[in-house]
Design an enzyme around this catalytic site. Structure first.
Site, PDB file in Angstrom:
ATOM      1  N   ASP A   9      12.850  -3.148  -8.395  1.00 31.20           N
ATOM      2  CA  ASP A   9      12.330  -1.999  -7.660  1.00 31.20           C
ATOM      3  C   ASP A   9      12.446  -0.815  -8.628  1.00 31.20           C
ATOM      4  O   ASP A   9      13.544  -0.517  -9.115  1.00 31.20           O
ATOM      5  CB  ASP A   9      13.230  -1.810  -6.428  1.00 31.20           C
ATOM      6  CG  ASP A   9      12.906  -0.560  -5.640  1.00 31.20           C
ATOM      7  OD1 ASP A   9      12.129   0.289  -6.127  1.00 31.20           O
ATOM      8  OD2 ASP A   9      13.452  -0.422  -4.539  1.00 31.20           O
ATOM      9  N   ASN A  23      -1.571   8.965  -5.796  1.00 34.34           N
ATOM     10  CA  ASN A  23      -3.000   9.166  -5.530  1.00 34.34           C
ATOM     11  C   ASN A  23      -3.333  10.612  -5.864  1.00 34.34           C
ATOM     12  O   ASN A  23      -2.440  11.409  -6.132  1.00 34.34           O
ATOM     13  CB  ASN A  23      -3.370   8.767  -4.092  1.00 34.34           C
ATOM     14  CG  ASN A  23      -2.610   9.577  -3.068  1.00 34.34           C
ATOM     15  OD1 ASN A  23      -2.602  10.811  -3.131  1.00 34.34           O
ATOM     16  ND2 ASN A  23      -1.954   8.901  -2.149  1.00 34.34           N
ATOM     17  N   GLY A  31       3.054   2.008  -0.791  1.00 32.67           N
ATOM     18  CA  GLY A  31       3.385   1.223  -1.985  1.00 32.67           C
ATOM     19  C   GLY A  31       4.463   1.880  -2.821  1.00 32.67           C
ATOM     20  O   GLY A  31       5.422   2.457  -2.291  1.00 32.67           O
ATOM     21  N   ASP A  33       4.407   4.539  -4.560  1.00 32.86           N
ATOM     22  CA  ASP A  33       4.421   5.991  -4.323  1.00 32.86           C
ATOM     23  C   ASP A  33       5.367   6.327  -3.156  1.00 32.86           C
ATOM     24  O   ASP A  33       6.258   7.191  -3.277  1.00 32.86           O
ATOM     25  CB  ASP A  33       2.981   6.414  -3.992  1.00 32.86           C
ATOM     26  CG  ASP A  33       2.743   7.903  -4.081  1.00 32.86           C
ATOM     27  OD1 ASP A  33       3.659   8.628  -4.514  1.00 32.86           O
ATOM     28  OD2 ASP A  33       1.629   8.350  -3.727  1.00 32.86           O
ATOM     29  N   THR A 121      -2.635  -2.152  -9.276  1.00 32.30           N
ATOM     30  CA  THR A 121      -2.761  -3.572  -8.894  1.00 32.30           C
ATOM     31  C   THR A 121      -2.359  -3.849  -7.446  1.00 32.30           C
ATOM     32  O   THR A 121      -2.304  -5.008  -7.030  1.00 32.30           O
ATOM     33  CB  THR A 121      -1.940  -4.495  -9.818  1.00 32.30           C
ATOM     34  OG1 THR A 121      -0.545  -4.233  -9.622  1.00 32.30           O
ATOM     35  CG2 THR A 121      -2.299  -4.301 -11.279  1.00 32.30           C
TER      36      THR A 121
END
Ligand code: ADP
Length: 170
Positions: A9, A23, A31, A33, A121
């Site tokens: 992680d 983003n 995710g 972020d 991804t």
């Protein structure tokens, strides 16, 4: 420059700077972020908001730097990966720019060790194999830091990176 691959992680990695697959709003998302903002605390979001107010959205392929809040890293670089759409919208170049611009920004800030997630991804659907090739090539072409860690979260990416990086060492 040392290159390593781990399955972890990214919020737990102790390096000078971790990279966030943000983003363009810079105001958090899901995710990796979401995980970074959750673990890092509100200081990171406040710093992102500050940048937002100053420069507006962050363009795809570009990168900005903030505090790492409560994370073990010193800083977080937020870069915006491309949404993959059949490969006909300069996605490969834009993904390469994410890695390059993050490395340059780390160097500018005197940071020596960096950890990257597998940008684009996840929700942005970039093919994993192709994304790994682009990431490794971009890093190899710019050996300007002491160490780069590719932090894979899922098993599939971990295996892809292990194969490619081991091949490269041989
Ligand atoms: P994108 O929108 O750029 O595709 P995602 O966050 O959806 O971003 O996914 C990018 C990559 O980050 C995926 O490979 C996903 O498995 C990975 N990821 C998700 N959470 C973490 C985490 N806590 N640490 C490291 N990688 C993560």
């Amino acid at each position: 420059m040392k290159i390593e691959v781990v399955q972890e992680d990214i919020t737990k990695i102790k390096v000078d700077v971790i990279v966030n697959a943000a983003n363009s709003s810079l105001l958090g998302g899901s995710g990796v972020d979401g995980a970074i903002h959750k673990a890092g605390g509100k200081e990171i979001l406040e710093a992102c908001q500050h940048i937002r107010n100053r420069q507006g959205k962050c363009k795809t392929g570009e990168a900005v730097i903030t505090t790492a809040g409560n994370l073990p890293a010193i800083k977080v670089i937020h870069t915006v990966g491309p949404v993959y759409n059949k490969g006909n919208k300069r996605e490969e170049k834009l993904l390469e720019n994410c890695y390059k611009n993050s490395l340059f920004l780390a160097k500018e800030n005197n940071l020596k060790t960096i950890a990257f997630p597998n940008i684009s991804t996840g929700i942005y659907r970039f093919p994993k194999e192709l994304a790994a090739e682009i990431a490794i090539k971009a890093v190899q072409e710019h050996p300007i830091l002491e160490k780069v860690t590719f932090v894979c979260f899922d098993e599939e990416n971990y295996k892809i990176y292990l194969n490619k990086v081991i091949l490269l060492v041989k």
